[in-house]
Design a protein around this motif. Sequence first.
Motif, PDB file in Angstrom:
ATOM      1  N   ILE A 127       0.867  -1.187   0.000  1.00 12.22           N
ATOM      2  CA  ILE A 127       0.000   0.000   0.000  1.00 12.22           C
ATOM      3  C   ILE A 127       0.900   1.232   0.000  1.00 12.22           C
ATOM      4  N   ASN A 128       0.757   2.055  -1.017  1.00 12.67           N
ATOM      5  CA  ASN A 128       1.666   3.176  -1.230  1.00 12.67           C
ATOM      6  C   ASN A 128       1.638   4.195  -0.095  1.00 12.67           C
ATOM      7  N   ILE A 129       0.493   4.422   0.513  1.00 14.68           N
ATOM      8  CA  ILE A 129       0.391   5.412   1.593  1.00 14.68           C
ATOM      9  C   ILE A 129       1.247   4.994   2.794  1.00 14.68           C
ATOM     10  N   LEU A 130       1.369   3.676   3.033  1.00 14.26           N
ATOM     11  CA  LEU A 130       2.228   3.188   4.114  1.00 14.26           C
ATOM     12  C   LEU A 130       3.700   3.459   3.807  1.00 14.26           C
ATOM     13  N   ASN A 131       4.084   3.348   2.535  1.00 18.91           N
ATOM     14  CA  ASN A 131       5.461   3.667   2.147  1.00 18.91           C
ATOM     15  C   ASN A 131       5.773   5.140   2.395  1.00 18.91           C
ATOM     16  N   LYS A 132       4.820   6.009   2.068  1.00 15.41           N
ATOM     17  CA  LYS A 132       5.023   7.442   2.295  1.00 15.41           C
ATOM     18  C   LYS A 132       5.121   7.750   3.784  1.00 15.41           C
ATOM     19  N   ALA A 133       4.266   7.114   4.588  1.00 15.12           N
ATOM     20  CA  ALA A 133       4.288   7.347   6.030  1.00 15.12           C
ATOM     21  C   ALA A 133       5.595   6.825   6.634  1.00 15.12           C
ATOM     22  N   ARG A 134       6.026   5.670   6.198  1.00 12.10           N
ATOM     23  CA  ARG A 134       7.285   5.124   6.713  1.00 12.10           C
ATOM     24  C   ARG A 134       8.451   6.035   6.361  1.00 12.10           C
ATOM     25  N   ARG A 135       8.478   6.494   5.129  1.00 10.59           N
ATOM     26  CA  ARG A 135       9.574   7.368   4.692  1.00 10.59           C
ATOM     27  C   ARG A 135       9.585   8.670   5.483  1.00 10.59           C
ATOM     28  N   LYS A 136       8.398   9.198   5.773  1.00 10.04           N
ATOM     29  CA  LYS A 136       8.316  10.471   6.480  1.00 10.04           C
ATOM     30  C   LYS A 136       8.694  10.326   7.949  1.00 10.04           C
ATOM     31  N   PHE A 137       8.206   9.295   8.609  1.00 11.88           N
ATOM     32  CA  PHE A 137       8.392   9.164  10.049  1.00 11.88           C
ATOM     33  C   PHE A 137       9.611   8.329  10.443  1.00 11.88           C
ATOM     34  N   LEU A 138       9.918   7.287   9.707  1.00 12.04           N
ATOM     35  CA  LEU A 138      11.027   6.410  10.070  1.00 12.04           C
ATOM     36  C   LEU A 138      12.234   6.558   9.155  1.00 12.04           C
ATOM     37  N   GLY A 139      12.073   7.218   8.020  1.00  7.06           N
ATOM     38  CA  GLY A 139      13.161   7.374   7.061  1.00  7.06           C
ATOM     39  C   GLY A 139      13.085   6.329   5.972  1.00  7.06           C
ATOM     40  N   ALA A 140      13.908   6.514   4.964  1.00 10.97           N
ATOM     41  CA  ALA A 140      13.931   5.589   3.833  1.00 10.97           C
ATOM     42  C   ALA A 140      14.530   4.254   4.267  1.00 10.97           C
ATOM     43  N   SER A 141      14.076   3.195   3.643  1.00 12.04           N
ATOM     44  CA  SER A 141      14.604   1.869   3.958  1.00 12.04           C
ATOM     45  C   SER A 141      16.034   1.748   3.431  1.00 12.04           C
ATOM     46  N   PHE A 142      16.734   0.720   3.881  1.00 10.58           N
ATOM     47  CA  PHE A 142      18.106   0.502   3.444  1.00 10.58           C
ATOM     48  C   PHE A 142      18.187   0.378   1.930  1.00 10.58           C
ATOM     49  N   PHE A 143      17.309  -0.435   1.343  1.00 13.60           N
ATOM     50  CA  PHE A 143      17.371  -0.646  -0.098  1.00 13.60           C
ATOM     51  C   PHE A 143      17.121   0.647  -0.855  1.00 13.60           C
ATOM     52  N   ASN A 144      16.148   1.433  -0.415  1.00 11.08           N
ATOM     53  CA  ASN A 144      15.862   2.694  -1.103  1.00 11.08           C
ATOM     54  C   ASN A 144      17.044   3.653  -1.020  1.00 11.08           C
TER      55      ASN A 144
END
Length: 190
Positions: A127-144
């Motif tokens: 779900i794309n909205i979860l990716n945006k929330a994760r990026r905003k609050f927890l930061g980008a993932s290692f792979f990204n």
Amino acid sequence: MKRKTAIQSILALVTLGVSGVTYEFFKHGEPLPLNQLPQKKQLLAELAETIIPRTNTPGAKDCKVEDYITKMVIENTDARAQKIFLTGLADVGNYANSKYRQSFVKCSVAQRNEILKHFENKGTYSINILNKARRKFLGASFFNQLRDLTVEGYATSFLGATKGMAYDYIPGVYQACIPLQKNQLAWATK
């Protein structure tokens, strides 16, 4: 009475979840071992080469993308993103050792692709909205982070810009839309 107990249970679970995320977000912990990152250049080079391999154009290793990644993580990345990146590097080594009984550097190309696919799936939600929330609050993932730094390092290197992409040293007039010729490389300056 059961409804009141259920609501209290839900509130307790939500409070525990929020407090866990908040703790992870704000904890400082021990200093990051950034001095060990230059020693992992070979691993970074192989990871970057897996993302942008050498074909008829130079690969990420040819462009020394590992130097760019090391410099950017040490000098231009905040502590939270540095921690995610360093933890991800350690996880890559552990995953390769547990799955293939060898280091990432010694794995075959197919195994390397599978390892990176695992980390891409691990860092991405459906779900794309979860990716945006994760990026905003927890930061980008290692792979990204790895993918973005690899592409930036490749595109800004001399070899990547001149040999890996179409490069016009002195561009003429601005043209908003330029059709690509058959087998033409992407533009580095447009």
